[in-house]
Design a protein around this motif. Structure first.
Motif, PDB file in Angstrom:
ATOM      1  N   ASP A 192       0.829  -1.200   0.000  1.00 42.75           N
ATOM      2  CA  ASP A 192       0.000   0.000   0.000  1.00 42.75           C
ATOM      3  C   ASP A 192       0.868   1.256   0.000  1.00 42.75           C
ATOM      4  O   ASP A 192       0.471   2.301   0.507  1.00 42.75           O
ATOM      5  N   ILE A 193       2.083   1.164  -0.585  1.00 45.06           N
ATOM      6  CA  ILE A 193       2.969   2.320  -0.666  1.00 45.06           C
ATOM      7  C   ILE A 193       2.228   3.486  -1.315  1.00 45.06           C
ATOM      8  O   ILE A 193       1.444   3.309  -2.254  1.00 45.06           O
ATOM      9  N   VAL A 194       2.448   4.676  -0.801  1.00 45.56           N
ATOM     10  CA  VAL A 194       1.759   5.880  -1.271  1.00 45.56           C
ATOM     11  C   VAL A 194       2.464   6.410  -2.520  1.00 45.56           C
ATOM     12  O   VAL A 194       3.667   6.666  -2.506  1.00 45.56           O
ATOM     13  N   ILE A 195       1.718   6.595  -3.611  1.00 50.16           N
ATOM     14  CA  ILE A 195       2.256   7.095  -4.867  1.00 50.16           C
ATOM     15  C   ILE A 195       1.950   8.589  -4.977  1.00 50.16           C
ATOM     16  O   ILE A 195       0.790   8.990  -5.063  1.00 50.16           O
ATOM     17  N   VAL A 196       3.005   9.390  -4.963  1.00 54.63           N
ATOM     18  CA  VAL A 196       2.882  10.842  -5.136  1.00 54.63           C
ATOM     19  C   VAL A 196       3.236  11.156  -6.585  1.00 54.63           C
ATOM     20  O   VAL A 196       4.370  10.941  -7.018  1.00 54.63           O
ATOM     21  N   ALA A 197       2.266  11.638  -7.363  1.00 48.19           N
ATOM     22  CA  ALA A 197       2.470  11.931  -8.777  1.00 48.19           C
ATOM     23  C   ALA A 197       2.831  13.402  -8.944  1.00 48.19           C
ATOM     24  O   ALA A 197       2.039  14.288  -8.623  1.00 48.19           O
ATOM     25  N   ARG A 198       4.023  13.626  -9.456  1.00 47.57           N
ATOM     26  CA  ARG A 198       4.539  15.000  -9.627  1.00 47.57           C
ATOM     27  C   ARG A 198       4.648  15.332 -11.107  1.00 47.57           C
ATOM     28  O   ARG A 198       5.100  14.519 -11.907  1.00 47.57           O
ATOM     29  N   THR A 199       4.235  16.534 -11.464  1.00 46.02           N
ATOM     30  CA  THR A 199       4.478  17.025 -12.810  1.00 46.02           C
ATOM     31  C   THR A 199       5.358  18.260 -12.768  1.00 46.02           C
ATOM     32  O   THR A 199       5.189  19.136 -11.917  1.00 46.02           O
ATOM     33  N   ASP A 200       6.304  18.307 -13.695  1.00 44.43           N
ATOM     34  CA  ASP A 200       7.185  19.469 -13.859  1.00 44.43           C
ATOM     35  C   ASP A 200       6.766  20.305 -15.063  1.00 44.43           C
ATOM     36  O   ASP A 200       7.514  21.178 -15.515  1.00 44.43           O
ATOM     37  N   SER A 201       5.557  20.062 -15.554  1.00 44.56           N
ATOM     38  CA  SER A 201       5.101  20.738 -16.768  1.00 44.56           C
ATOM     39  C   SER A 201       4.728  22.199 -16.545  1.00 44.56           C
ATOM     40  O   SER A 201       4.608  22.953 -17.521  1.00 44.56           O
ATOM     41  N   ARG A 202       4.554  22.616 -15.283  1.00 45.44           N
ATOM     42  CA  ARG A 202       4.278  24.036 -15.038  1.00 45.44           C
ATOM     43  C   ARG A 202       5.404  24.891 -15.590  1.00 45.44           C
ATOM     44  O   ARG A 202       5.167  25.913 -16.249  1.00 45.44           O
ATOM     45  N   GLN A 203       6.624  24.492 -15.347  1.00 49.18           N
ATOM     46  CA  GLN A 203       7.775  25.251 -15.815  1.00 49.18           C
ATOM     47  C   GLN A 203       8.155  24.876 -17.246  1.00 49.18           C
ATOM     48  O   GLN A 203       8.581  25.724 -18.026  1.00 49.18           O
ATOM     49  N   ALA A 204       7.958  23.608 -17.600  1.00 43.86           N
ATOM     50  CA  ALA A 204       8.382  23.151 -18.922  1.00 43.86           C
ATOM     51  C   ALA A 204       7.414  23.561 -20.028  1.00 43.86           C
ATOM     52  O   ALA A 204       7.837  23.820 -21.166  1.00 43.86           O
ATOM     53  N   ILE A 205       6.090  23.619 -19.706  1.00 46.03           N
ATOM     54  CA  ILE A 205       5.093  23.927 -20.747  1.00 46.03           C
ATOM     55  C   ILE A 205       4.199  25.089 -20.310  1.00 46.03           C
ATOM     56  O   ILE A 205       4.328  26.195 -20.805  1.00 46.03           O
ATOM     57  N   SER A 206       3.270  24.813 -19.381  1.00 44.97           N
ATOM     58  CA  SER A 206       2.342  25.860 -18.936  1.00 44.97           C
ATOM     59  C   SER A 206       1.622  25.399 -17.681  1.00 44.97           C
ATOM     60  O   SER A 206       1.593  24.205 -17.357  1.00 44.97           O
ATOM     61  N   PHE A 207       1.013  26.334 -16.988  1.00 44.73           N
ATOM     62  CA  PHE A 207       0.223  26.006 -15.804  1.00 44.73           C
ATOM     63  C   PHE A 207      -0.979  25.159 -16.190  1.00 44.73           C
ATOM     64  O   PHE A 207      -1.321  24.189 -15.501  1.00 44.73           O
ATOM     65  N   GLU A 208      -1.616  25.494 -17.307  1.00 45.03           N
ATOM     66  CA  GLU A 208      -2.785  24.736 -17.753  1.00 45.03           C
ATOM     67  C   GLU A 208      -2.419  23.273 -18.022  1.00 45.03           C
ATOM     68  O   GLU A 208      -3.175  22.355 -17.687  1.00 45.03           O
TER      69      GLU A 208
END
Length: 308
Positions: free
Chosen positions: A152-168
């Motif tokens: 039941d390890i907790v999966i934290v999903a991170r995106t770096d697309s705010r800086q790489a592409i856009s906030f949207e």
């Protein structure tokens, strides 16, 4: 039966309020986090790369080195530890191996990002992300590996697309990560309080993590009350321990070079250092195994043989 690290972390995520988590980089820093009363801790790839290799966090440290450091950290403390899983070290199949090894190591959680290889450190230039479908498949692979392992390890999903592409784009990816089963969501390098609030409004049932880079990061440093009001459940402070350690060592080296020792108050006493690293608890446990011909000094904790 003892509570599993992942179950302990899930209990924290289910409890009221926002929960603050400093990032450690070795066994000693993790012990200090626990002694300070924190309920959980992160590992920082930035700080581990700096401490272990003396190199920047640009994808130079290997999967094996990160896992080895993590095992030492986990063995040193009893609080749940969340791993910096970087980009999973490859494609979806690499992600599955990363998750399985994190489970075996005893991590309570792990965060995975959508950067390309070699990756770049958060809040720095040059970040690029993989296409949407590959990013989502990484998180799906992590969820599948967890199920297949019976964990039941907790999966934290991170995106770096705010800086790489856009906030949207970062909002779209976060929602997609939630849809495939991510336990916690993180958008790195959010640039304003307004962006932080908008992020917390998507997938409202999924906890949100704030990455508060100290000393000049792109994300506003909100206090705990403000973080809770915006909607965050956990907050990471990735560089505090590494940063103050660097400054303290620089100051100590300046003093020594000038023929002095670090000033009183800037360095613990020898007794305090021994207590922190565990000499006293070691001496107490050692007494349990003393033989009839051995004597244990109760004054200074040293072991003396009766034959001497």
């Amino acid at each position: 039966m003892a509570e599993s690290p992942a179950k302990a972390l899930r209990r924290i995520l289910d409890s009221p309020g926002v929960h603050l988590g400093p990032a450690c980089f070795d066994a000693l820093s993790a012990k200090l986090v626990e002694r300070a009363g924190f309920d959980y801790c992160f590992t920082s790839g930035f700080s581990i790369s700096a401490a272990r290799l003396g190199l920047p966090d640009v994808g130079l440290i290997s999967f094996g080195e990160m896992m080895d450091q993590g095992r030492q950290i986990i063995q040193a403390v009893s609080i749940p530890i969340i791993a910096d899983g970087d980009n999973g070290y490859g494609n979806a199949m690499n992600v599955k191996r990363t998750i399985r090894d994190a489970i075996r190591a005893g991590y309570a959680g792990i965060f995975l990002e959508d950067q390309v290889s070699p990756k770049a450190c958060g809040h720095t230039r040059g970040r690029k992300v993989v296409p949407r479908d590959e990013a989502v498949m990484r998180i799906k692979a992590a969820i599948d590996a967890r199920k297949e392992s019976g964990s039941d390890i907790v999966i934290v999903a991170r995106t770096d697309s705010r800086q790489a592409i856009s906030f949207e784009e970062s909002l779209w990816r976060s929602q997609a990560f939630a849809d495939v089963g991510a336990d916690v969501l993180l958008i790195d390098a959010l640039a304003s309080r307004e962006e932080m609030k908008a992020f917390c409004e998507i997938a409202p049932s999924v906890p949100k993590m704030a990455n508060l880079l100290e000393g000049g990061g792109k994300t506003p440093i909100l206090n705990p009350t403000e973080l809770e009001d915006v909607g965050f459940k956990i907050a990471a402070y990735p560089l505090s321990l590494m940063g103050v350690s660097i400054r303290a060592m620089q100051n100590a080296l300046t003093a020594i070079k000038g023929g002095q020792i670090p000033s009183h108050g800037s360095i613990p006493t020898f007794e305090e250092i021994k207590e922190i690293v565990g000499f006293n608890s070691y001496y107490e446990e050692e007494k349990r195994y003393a033989t009839n011909t051995d004597q244990v000094s109760l004054q200074n904790g040293t072991f003396k043989s009766g034959k001497e």
